[in-house]
Design a protein around this motif. Sequence first.
Motif, PDB file in Angstrom:
ATOM      1  N   ASN A 135      -0.406  -5.303  11.446  1.00  0.00           N
ATOM      2  CA  ASN A 135      -0.318  -6.284  12.526  1.00  0.00           C
ATOM      3  C   ASN A 135      -1.026  -7.593  12.176  1.00  0.00           C
ATOM      4  OD1 ASN A 135       1.215  -4.701  14.132  1.00  0.00           O
ATOM      5  ND2 ASN A 135      -0.460  -3.992  15.449  1.00  0.00           N
ATOM      6  N   TYR A 136      -2.009  -7.500  11.296  1.00  0.00           N
ATOM      7  CA  TYR A 136      -2.820  -8.689  10.984  1.00  0.00           C
ATOM      8  C   TYR A 136      -2.696  -9.131   9.537  1.00  0.00           C
ATOM      9  CZ  TYR A 136      -4.694  -7.833  15.554  1.00  0.00           C
ATOM     10  OH  TYR A 136      -4.800  -7.658  16.895  1.00  0.00           O
ATOM     11  N   SER A 137      -1.681  -8.634   8.830  1.00  0.00           N
ATOM     12  CA  SER A 137      -1.499  -9.079   7.445  1.00  0.00           C
ATOM     13  C   SER A 137      -0.019  -8.989   7.096  1.00  0.00           C
ATOM     14  CB  SER A 137      -2.317  -8.201   6.501  1.00  0.00           C
ATOM     15  OG  SER A 137      -1.740  -6.917   6.433  1.00  0.00           O
ATOM     16  N   LYS A 138       0.296  -9.403   5.888  1.00  0.00           N
ATOM     17  CA  LYS A 138       1.692  -9.329   5.452  1.00  0.00           C
ATOM     18  C   LYS A 138       1.934  -8.135   4.542  1.00  0.00           C
ATOM     19  CE  LYS A 138       3.008 -14.078   6.074  1.00  0.00           C
ATOM     20  NZ  LYS A 138       2.866 -15.434   5.549  1.00  0.00           N
ATOM     21  N   VAL A 139       0.981  -7.232   4.540  1.00  0.00           N
ATOM     22  CA  VAL A 139       1.082  -6.057   3.668  1.00  0.00           C
ATOM     23  C   VAL A 139       2.245  -5.163   4.112  1.00  0.00           C
ATOM     24  CG1 VAL A 139      -0.100  -3.888   3.140  1.00  0.00           C
ATOM     25  CG2 VAL A 139      -1.345  -6.032   3.029  1.00  0.00           C
ATOM     26  N   ILE A 140       2.904  -4.555   3.132  1.00  0.00           N
ATOM     27  CA  ILE A 140       3.937  -3.552   3.417  1.00  0.00           C
ATOM     28  C   ILE A 140       3.381  -2.181   3.050  1.00  0.00           C
ATOM     29  CG2 ILE A 140       6.206  -2.687   2.694  1.00  0.00           C
ATOM     30  CD1 ILE A 140       7.050  -5.638   2.452  1.00  0.00           C
ATOM     31  N   ILE A 141       3.469  -1.254   3.982  1.00  0.00           N
ATOM     32  CA  ILE A 141       2.906   0.081   3.766  1.00  0.00           C
ATOM     33  C   ILE A 141       4.030   1.101   3.661  1.00  0.00           C
ATOM     34  CG2 ILE A 141       1.441   1.906   4.744  1.00  0.00           C
ATOM     35  CD1 ILE A 141      -0.229  -0.270   6.059  1.00  0.00           C
ATOM     36  N   MET A 142       3.951   1.918   2.611  1.00  0.00           N
ATOM     37  CA  MET A 142       4.934   2.986   2.422  1.00  0.00           C
ATOM     38  C   MET A 142       4.207   4.316   2.310  1.00  0.00           C
ATOM     39  SD  MET A 142       7.485   1.296  -0.349  1.00  0.00           S
ATOM     40  CE  MET A 142       8.210  -0.315  -0.102  1.00  0.00           C
ATOM     41  N   GLY A 143       4.422   5.172   3.289  1.00  0.00           N
ATOM     42  CA  GLY A 143       3.834   6.504   3.258  1.00  0.00           C
ATOM     43  C   GLY A 143       4.848   7.505   2.735  1.00  0.00           C
ATOM     44  N   TYR A 144       4.362   8.504   2.012  1.00  0.00           N
ATOM     45  CA  TYR A 144       5.209   9.565   1.465  1.00  0.00           C
ATOM     46  C   TYR A 144       4.610  10.901   1.875  1.00  0.00           C
ATOM     47  CZ  TYR A 144       7.272   5.978  -1.523  1.00  0.00           C
ATOM     48  OH  TYR A 144       7.920   4.862  -1.970  1.00  0.00           O
ATOM     49  N   GLY A 145       5.452  11.804   2.365  1.00  0.00           N
ATOM     50  CA  GLY A 145       4.882  13.101   2.726  1.00  0.00           C
ATOM     51  C   GLY A 145       5.858  13.997   3.450  1.00  0.00           C
ATOM     52  N   ILE A 148       0.866  -1.174   0.000  1.00  0.00           N
ATOM     53  CA  ILE A 148       0.000   0.000   0.000  1.00  0.00           C
ATOM     54  C   ILE A 148       0.902   1.224   0.000  1.00  0.00           C
ATOM     55  CG2 ILE A 148      -1.792   1.279   1.230  1.00  0.00           C
ATOM     56  CD1 ILE A 148      -2.508  -1.372   2.653  1.00  0.00           C
ATOM     57  N   LEU A 149       0.764   2.057  -1.021  1.00  0.00           N
ATOM     58  CA  LEU A 149       1.559   3.282  -1.109  1.00  0.00           C
ATOM     59  C   LEU A 149       0.626   4.470  -0.874  1.00  0.00           C
ATOM     60  CD1 LEU A 149       3.795   2.544  -4.250  1.00  0.00           C
ATOM     61  CD2 LEU A 149       4.050   1.759  -1.908  1.00  0.00           C
ATOM     62  N   ILE A 150       1.014   5.354   0.019  1.00  0.00           N
ATOM     63  CA  ILE A 150       0.138   6.464   0.399  1.00  0.00           C
ATOM     64  C   ILE A 150       0.846   7.786   0.151  1.00  0.00           C
ATOM     65  CG2 ILE A 150      -1.228   7.485   2.255  1.00  0.00           C
ATOM     66  CD1 ILE A 150      -1.182   4.723   3.606  1.00  0.00           C
ATOM     67  N   ASP A 151       0.228   8.633  -0.664  1.00  0.00           N
ATOM     68  CA  ASP A 151       0.819   9.937  -0.969  1.00  0.00           C
ATOM     69  C   ASP A 151       0.288  10.975   0.018  1.00  0.00           C
ATOM     70  OD1 ASP A 151       2.517  11.521  -2.524  1.00  0.00           O
ATOM     71  OD2 ASP A 151       0.883  12.223  -3.796  1.00  0.00           O
ATOM     72  N   GLU A 152       1.075  12.011   0.275  1.00  0.00           N
ATOM     73  CA  GLU A 152       0.670  13.113   1.161  1.00  0.00           C
ATOM     74  C   GLU A 152       0.113  12.578   2.479  1.00  0.00           C
ATOM     75  OE1 GLU A 152       1.499  16.055   0.366  1.00  0.00           O
ATOM     76  OE2 GLU A 152       1.449  16.269  -1.810  1.00  0.00           O
ATOM     77  N   ILE A 153       0.814  11.641   3.044  1.00  0.00           N
ATOM     78  CA  ILE A 153       0.299  10.935   4.221  1.00  0.00           C
ATOM     79  C   ILE A 153       0.135  11.876   5.424  1.00  0.00           C
ATOM     80  CG2 ILE A 153       2.558  10.184   5.126  1.00  0.00           C
ATOM     81  CD1 ILE A 153       1.151   7.410   5.658  1.00  0.00           C
ATOM     82  N   GLN A 154       0.836  13.025   5.391  1.00  0.00           N
ATOM     83  CA  GLN A 154       0.724  13.959   6.524  1.00  0.00           C
ATOM     84  C   GLN A 154      -0.684  14.512   6.688  1.00  0.00           C
ATOM     85  OE1 GLN A 154       2.253  14.778   3.668  1.00  0.00           O
ATOM     86  NE2 GLN A 154       1.447  16.749   3.013  1.00  0.00           N
ATOM     87  N   PHE A 155      -1.504  14.441   5.635  1.00  0.00           N
ATOM     88  CA  PHE A 155      -2.854  14.979   5.727  1.00  0.00           C
ATOM     89  C   PHE A 155      -3.850  13.995   6.344  1.00  0.00           C
ATOM     90  CE2 PHE A 155      -1.479  17.862   2.111  1.00  0.00           C
ATOM     91  CZ  PHE A 155      -1.335  18.961   2.951  1.00  0.00           C
ATOM     92  N   PHE A 156      -3.416  12.779   6.622  1.00  0.00           N
ATOM     93  CA  PHE A 156      -4.298  11.864   7.349  1.00  0.00           C
ATOM     94  C   PHE A 156      -4.190  12.164   8.845  1.00  0.00           C
ATOM     95  CE2 PHE A 156      -4.070   9.581   3.292  1.00  0.00           C
ATOM     96  CZ  PHE A 156      -5.413   9.288   3.114  1.00  0.00           C
ATOM     97  N   SER A 157      -4.959  11.436   9.662  1.00  0.00           N
ATOM     98  CA  SER A 157      -4.992  11.749  11.091  1.00  0.00           C
ATOM     99  C   SER A 157      -4.191  10.719  11.884  1.00  0.00           C
ATOM    100  CB  SER A 157      -6.445  11.738  11.580  1.00  0.00           C
ATOM    101  OG  SER A 157      -6.931  10.414  11.531  1.00  0.00           O
ATOM    102  N   THR A 158      -4.002  11.018  13.155  1.00  0.00           N
ATOM    103  CA  THR A 158      -3.363  10.078  14.075  1.00  0.00           C
ATOM    104  C   THR A 158      -4.102   8.736  14.061  1.00  0.00           C
ATOM    105  OG1 THR A 158      -2.717  11.921  15.467  1.00  0.00           O
ATOM    106  CG2 THR A 158      -2.754   9.779  16.510  1.00  0.00           C
ATOM    107  N   GLN A 159      -5.441   8.810  14.068  1.00  0.00           N
ATOM    108  CA  GLN A 159      -6.261   7.583  14.059  1.00  0.00           C
ATOM    109  C   GLN A 159      -6.024   6.780  12.782  1.00  0.00           C
ATOM    110  OE1 GLN A 159      -7.450  10.652  14.783  1.00  0.00           O
ATOM    111  NE2 GLN A 159      -7.726  10.331  16.983  1.00  0.00           N
ATOM    112  N   ASP A 160      -5.846   7.497  11.670  1.00  0.00           N
ATOM    113  CA  ASP A 160      -5.601   6.796  10.399  1.00  0.00           C
ATOM    114  C   ASP A 160      -4.278   6.032  10.449  1.00  0.00           C
ATOM    115  OD1 ASP A 160      -7.953   7.719   9.191  1.00  0.00           O
ATOM    116  OD2 ASP A 160      -6.989   9.585   8.568  1.00  0.00           O
ATOM    117  N   ILE A 161      -3.277   6.617  11.071  1.00  0.00           N
ATOM    118  CA  ILE A 161      -1.983   5.922  11.178  1.00  0.00           C
ATOM    119  C   ILE A 161      -2.153   4.683  12.068  1.00  0.00           C
ATOM    120  CG2 ILE A 161       0.445   6.105  11.886  1.00  0.00           C
ATOM    121  CD1 ILE A 161      -0.414   7.863   9.417  1.00  0.00           C
TER     122      ILE A 161
END
Length: 195
Positions: free
Chosen positions: A98-108, A77-90
């Motif tokens: 925690n429950y999958s093998k997904v790799i998440i990359m945030g950019y911002g 999962i690649l996320i652009d402008e991740i700074q505009f999401f909230s604490t809850q979103d992170i």
Amino acid sequence: MANLHFHYGVMGAAKTANLLITAFSLNQTGKHVEIIKPQCDNRFSDNEIVSRIGLRMPALSLQNLDDYMPKPETQFILIDEIQFFSTQDIDKLVEIINYSKVIIMGYGLMTDSNEHLFHASQRLVEVGAKLHLIESNCQIDGCMNLATHNARFDKNGRIITNGPQIAVGSEQYISVCRMHFEKFKSGVILNQIEK
Ligand SMILES: [Zn+2]
């Protein structure tokens, strides 16, 4: 490999281009990739990510991550402008990894034009995201220092360091080094800066 990454840099550091190149090469090797962006970032397109150098790809545009779940086949999962999401979103992203093998990359962005951390960026640090600095140079003519600050200017070229948190769009923003940021803060006007 770490499963949560934060690629951060100042405005104009080619963060979005980096995201798109990563997505492209993952796609090329048969990986299943989802691209997400915050709904507030619609400067170029509502359902695409567009970089300043002209690359573009479709993206899921979301207001928040409350109801978001990756598709079962998704690996990245690649996320652009991740700074505009909230604490809850992170925190939701942490739940997902925690429950999958997904790799998440945030950019911002890490910090705003008032030298404060964005909430989402702060949360990414707190939850142990692997940090990757995307480096770029100070945008003042002739300066080769590392750009560390997103400086915001009013129409008269005076720096604003207590304004509302950074807006999308770069017209009145210049990425500068700490030395130049301090100069502007001491009262130097943008178009009077010594080269
Ligand atoms: Zn500089």
